[in-house]
Design a protein around this motif. Structure first.
Motif, PDB file in Angstrom:
ATOM      1  N   VAL A  32     -24.535 -13.385 -34.145  1.00  0.00           N
ATOM      2  CA  VAL A  32     -25.642 -13.834 -33.298  1.00  0.00           C
ATOM      3  C   VAL A  32     -26.234 -12.666 -32.504  1.00  0.00           C
ATOM      4  CG1 VAL A  32     -26.251 -15.280 -31.312  1.00  0.00           C
ATOM      5  CG2 VAL A  32     -24.823 -16.206 -33.138  1.00  0.00           C
ATOM      6  N   ALA A  33     -25.362 -11.792 -31.981  1.00  0.00           N
ATOM      7  CA  ALA A  33     -25.846 -10.643 -31.222  1.00  0.00           C
ATOM      8  C   ALA A  33     -26.650  -9.698 -32.097  1.00  0.00           C
ATOM      9  CB  ALA A  33     -24.668  -9.903 -30.584  1.00  0.00           C
ATOM     10  N   ILE A  78     -30.612  -8.770 -31.693  1.00  0.00           N
ATOM     11  CA  ILE A  78     -31.096  -7.392 -31.539  1.00  0.00           C
ATOM     12  C   ILE A  78     -32.137  -7.071 -32.608  1.00  0.00           C
ATOM     13  CG2 ILE A  78     -30.390  -4.973 -31.691  1.00  0.00           C
ATOM     14  CD1 ILE A  78     -27.720  -5.805 -30.436  1.00  0.00           C
ATOM     15  N   VAL A  79     -31.887  -7.486 -33.836  1.00  0.00           N
ATOM     16  CA  VAL A  79     -32.848  -7.249 -34.921  1.00  0.00           C
ATOM     17  C   VAL A  79     -34.160  -7.963 -34.642  1.00  0.00           C
ATOM     18  CG1 VAL A  79     -33.297  -7.644 -37.374  1.00  0.00           C
ATOM     19  CG2 VAL A  79     -31.050  -6.817 -36.637  1.00  0.00           C
ATOM     20  N   LEU A  80     -34.075  -9.208 -34.147  1.00  0.00           N
ATOM     21  CA  LEU A  80     -35.284  -9.971 -33.846  1.00  0.00           C
ATOM     22  C   LEU A  80     -36.087  -9.307 -32.726  1.00  0.00           C
ATOM     23  CD1 LEU A  80     -36.995 -12.511 -34.312  1.00  0.00           C
ATOM     24  CD2 LEU A  80     -35.552 -13.694 -32.661  1.00  0.00           C
ATOM     25  N   LEU A  81     -35.415  -8.880 -31.669  1.00  0.00           N
ATOM     26  CA  LEU A  81     -36.108  -8.202 -30.581  1.00  0.00           C
ATOM     27  C   LEU A  81     -36.742  -6.899 -31.036  1.00  0.00           C
ATOM     28  CD1 LEU A  81     -33.597  -8.759 -27.633  1.00  0.00           C
ATOM     29  CD2 LEU A  81     -35.822  -9.844 -27.951  1.00  0.00           C
TER      30      LEU A  81
END
Length: 448
Positions: free
Chosen positions: A294-295, A299-302
């Motif tokens: 999930v983390a 991070i990839v999405l942000l």
């Protein structure tokens, strides 16, 4: 139709609405003070709009015609208000003091609107809106304190909102006039090209946005609730994924065979402890893996959002730079105690000498004259300077400041065309004027 003409007509409409809504709180306050119970009385002072219209029509008329128009309009408004009150309130003697107050206010209001229309020119008179804001606030306080319901309360509220919003145009116009150092008494202000229309469109956009937000206001809580439910669904979805991973990773073990009671109890206890230790280990690993996934996804999405939408935004870059600055080491410097004296004998002597020079200059100084200048180029520029001062002084500095020589030619005598050509040649082309051109320039000086 030109944009300037459209803007002028829009200002006329705004002025009309402001004058009408200005009179409504006056009628409310007088009606409550003198105990009138007729709801239509709130509209009676609207006839003072005739004073505003008369001021607009006679804005460029001579003084005598303006005085006649102002007096006739004021008297007509007073007679009209008195006639209406006599017919519909049981005669003037029924509310003698109140009726006289309304008539006097109609006379005074018509005269005030007449002069405000002439002073403001083609904009809005800011002092009128300041007084109007105070009157609307007082009227709303009275309506609320006396718990007045019905038509009076509705009209007072709507008029106050309209007046508050449209008063933005008045304060904006006043700010633009002050920016070019034009006085309130000046009938026109020559603004730089495009600045008035841009400011007008900006205020109009904010007004329309205010109206739109007030219209969709009841739908805002519904939208916020829908957004909240969407976030709740996302959180529940991730919780369901984590729970599913826990269920898939949990192991219950193999049931023991039934043997003797002692053997069964001993093996069951041993296997329960082993299964419990095994299940706790697997659950911990699964939870750690889930949180890591999930983390990483977050991070990839942000990062994708930053690269796609936020990288080119100046505000985001400034925020990131400040954030990086928080992690930089602090730089400490040794404190150095410095003493500095603000007094010096040299400065005191120079200040006193400069003061005596200023006094002597004011005593002996005289205005420059045409013959003080030795060259023709300086004489041409001196004449243009005097003509420019003359034009600015005639309109209180409202015009001339931003005009080019060719634009100022329209306000000069008909034979000043050759002088403007000479000035353009001297000022912008380093030309040398002839003696004839210098003589023509000198001839313009007595006309200032």
């Amino acid at each position: 139709m030109k944009l300037s003409s459209i803007q002028r007509w829009l200002f006329e409409a705004i002025n009309f609405v402001l004058v009408v809504t200005f009179t409504l709180p006056l009628s409310v306050l007088l009606g409550q003070f003198f105990h009138y119970d007729a709801p239509w009385l709130i509209w009676i002072l609207c006839v003072t709009i005739l004073g505003h219209l008369a001021g607009r029509i006679t804005m460029h008329a001579d003084a005598l015609l303006a005085q006649i128009a102002c007096g006739v309009t004021s008297i007509f408004c007073g007679i009209l208000v008195g006639t209406v009150l006599h017919q519909f309130t049981g005669g003037l003697s029924a509310h003698l003091v109140g009726n006289i107050a309304f008539i006097v206010l109609a006379l005074f209001g018509s005269t005030a609107f007449f002069f405000s229309a002439r002073k403001a020119g083609y904009t809005i008179y800011a002092p009128m809106t300041t007084v109007g804001l105070i009157l609307h606030i007082l009227a709303l306080i009275v309506v609320s304190a006396l718990q007045i319901e019905g038509q009076v309360r509705t009209i007072s509220s709507v008029a106050a909102i309209a007046f508050f919003i449209l008063s933005l145009y008045a304060f904006n116009a006043s700010g633009l006039r002050k920016s070019v150092h034009a006085k309130e008494s000046a009938k026109s202000a020559h603004l730089p090209r495009g600045i008035q229309m841009s400011s007008f469109l900006l205020v109009t956009g904010f007004v329309l946005l205010t109206v739109l937000l007030s219209w969709i206001g009841p739908a805002i809580p519904v939208v916020f609730a829908a957004v909240g439910r969407a976030f709740l669904m996302v959180i529940r979805f991730f919780s369901w994924l984590i729970g599913l991973a826990d269920k898939l990773g949990s192991t219950t073990g193999v049931p023991a065979q039934e043997e003797t009671a002692e053997t069964d109890n001993g093996l069951a206890g041993l296997m329960d402890e082993g299964a419990k230790e095994h299940s706790d280990l697997i659950n911990g690993l699964v939870n750690a893996f889930s949180l890591t996934v999930v983390a990483i996804l977050a991070i990839v999405l942000l990062y994708m959002v930053y690269k796609k939408f936020l990288k080119g935004m100046k505000g985001v870059q400034e925020f990131l730079n400040r954030l990086r600055g928080l992690f930089e080491p602090e730089q400490t410097e040794d404190y150095v105690d410095e003493e500095e004296s603000l007094f010096s004998w040299k400065g005191a002597v120079e200040s006193a000498t400069e003061g005596f020079r200023g006094i002597l200059k004011r005593i002996t100084d005289r205005p420059q004259k045409f013959d003080d200048f030795k060259t023709g180029r300086l004489k041409i520029r001196f004449v243009y300077q005097q003509l420019l001062k003359q034009r600015m002084g005639a309109y209180d500095g409202a015009v001339g400041r931003y005009e080019t020589p060719n634009e100022m030619l329209k306000s000069l005598p008909a034979d000043a065309g050759e002088f403007i050509k000479s000035y353009n040649s001297v000022r912008y082309n380093d030309g040398e004027p002839s003696s004839k051109e210098v003589s023509l320039a000198k001839a313009l000086l007595p006309r200032k």
